[in-house]
Design an enzyme around this catalytic site. Sequence first.
Site, PDB file in Angstrom:
ATOM      1  N   TYR A  42       0.856  -1.176   0.000  1.00 20.00           N
ATOM      2  CA  TYR A  42       0.000   0.000   0.000  1.00 20.00           C
ATOM      3  C   TYR A  42       0.901   1.238   0.000  1.00 20.00           C
ATOM      4  O   TYR A  42       2.100   1.131   0.230  1.00 20.00           O
ATOM      5  CB  TYR A  42      -0.896   0.023   1.237  1.00 20.00           C
ATOM      6  CG  TYR A  42      -1.953  -1.062   1.280  1.00 20.00           C
ATOM      7  CD1 TYR A  42      -2.485  -1.616   0.116  1.00 20.00           C
ATOM      8  CD2 TYR A  42      -2.443  -1.534   2.494  1.00 20.00           C
ATOM      9  CE1 TYR A  42      -3.463  -2.600   0.167  1.00 20.00           C
ATOM     10  CE2 TYR A  42      -3.427  -2.516   2.558  1.00 20.00           C
ATOM     11  CZ  TYR A  42      -3.924  -3.050   1.391  1.00 20.00           C
ATOM     12  OH  TYR A  42      -4.892  -4.021   1.440  1.00 20.00           O
ATOM     13  N   SER A  43       0.311   2.404  -0.223  1.00 19.68           N
ATOM     14  CA  SER A  43       1.144   3.605  -0.291  1.00 19.68           C
ATOM     15  C   SER A  43       1.904   3.823   1.013  1.00 19.68           C
ATOM     16  O   SER A  43       3.042   4.295   0.996  1.00 19.68           O
ATOM     17  CB  SER A  43       0.312   4.831  -0.661  1.00 19.68           C
ATOM     18  OG  SER A  43      -0.721   5.037   0.270  1.00 19.68           O
ATOM     19  N   GLU A  44       1.303   3.498   2.156  1.00 20.26           N
ATOM     20  CA  GLU A  44       2.015   3.522   3.434  1.00 20.26           C
ATOM     21  C   GLU A  44       1.461   2.479   4.379  1.00 20.26           C
ATOM     22  O   GLU A  44       0.295   2.078   4.280  1.00 20.26           O
ATOM     23  CB  GLU A  44       1.929   4.886   4.132  1.00 20.26           C
ATOM     24  CG  GLU A  44       2.953   5.900   3.696  1.00 20.26           C
ATOM     25  CD  GLU A  44       2.377   6.936   2.754  1.00 20.26           C
ATOM     26  OE1 GLU A  44       3.131   7.804   2.293  1.00 20.26           O
ATOM     27  OE2 GLU A  44       1.170   6.847   2.459  1.00 20.26           O
ATOM     28  N   SER A  45       2.318   2.064   5.294  1.00 21.81           N
ATOM     29  CA  SER A  45       1.933   1.235   6.426  1.00 21.81           C
ATOM     30  C   SER A  45       2.446   1.905   7.692  1.00 21.81           C
ATOM     31  O   SER A  45       3.503   2.541   7.690  1.00 21.81           O
ATOM     32  CB  SER A  45       2.516  -0.179   6.314  1.00 21.81           C
ATOM     33  OG  SER A  45       1.939  -0.883   5.231  1.00 21.81           O
ATOM     34  N   HIS A  72      -3.265   9.350   6.315  1.00 19.93           N
ATOM     35  CA  HIS A  72      -4.245   8.274   6.185  1.00 19.93           C
ATOM     36  C   HIS A  72      -3.842   7.057   7.002  1.00 19.93           C
ATOM     37  O   HIS A  72      -4.689   6.375   7.588  1.00 19.93           O
ATOM     38  CB  HIS A  72      -4.476   7.919   4.709  1.00 19.93           C
ATOM     39  CG  HIS A  72      -3.569   6.911   4.131  1.00 19.93           C
ATOM     40  ND1 HIS A  72      -2.344   7.231   3.575  1.00 19.93           N
ATOM     41  CD2 HIS A  72      -3.669   5.561   4.020  1.00 19.93           C
ATOM     42  CE1 HIS A  72      -1.747   6.130   3.142  1.00 19.93           C
ATOM     43  NE2 HIS A  72      -2.526   5.101   3.396  1.00 19.93           N
TER      44      HIS A  72
END
Length: 279
Positions: A42-45, A72
Amino acid sequence: MQILRYAAFTTDPAGGNPAGVVLDATGLTDSEMQAAAARVNYSESAFLLPRPDGDLDVRYFSPLAEVPFCGHATVAASVAHAAANGAGPLRLHTRAGLVEVSTTESEVGEITATLVSVTPRTEEISAEVRTALLSALRWDPADLDVVLPVRAAYAGAWHPVVAAGTRARLAELNYDFPALSDLMAEQGWTTIQLIHRESESVVHSRNPFPPGGVVEDPATGAAAAALGGYLRELGLVTLPAALTIYQGDDLGRPGVITVGIPTDPTAGIHITGHAVPID
């Protein structure tokens, strides 16, 4: 480690921005967190590390690199924490500074998180860098909203604000990935905050994120906070203000970010959104 998957800024698991969440990353090395974020893709974790004082340290990783702050993933992690431990206040120590979050649960079980960013600020972008940015985006100066100047904005991470004069221009996203990635690495930018302001209280947004290996971030809380600070600092909104940012529609992952802008010029920007588990 147990990696949870949540969609932020939505009540639909197919909408908003997905994030990986590890509620207790105690003992994990940087390389292990980076590898886990790459697997989740994903774009960030977000990786939470409980502290003896009851606060939480948090680290954010994209598939390619660590980032100092991610809105987010903060909302996703806070909602996941509330689902596991009950709603209430949280104090998150990020690489950008302290971020306070409050979570609430509705009668139907929907959990909402509101974070308060670090103190925002903006910086001028030189004419040379502005030209390089528009070239990498494949935008013409005539595409811009002349009321909203191109400027770098910060509320935990740096995002240039680039405003389109029309919603149709915002809907066209066909940028030069290598050129924009190189420029963003050179300037220390996390995403590009492309916007179209429909009205003083309604904004549409898209966020290219090539440094993270992502063409576009579906819903970007850190950029929304930076935008709130930008609008306040430049006197482009009546204070106190509440904005609604619609993001992800052009990707087929619609999300809604609520932005609260206090009058105090040193106060953090309030970012509110839902988050739900992804099965």
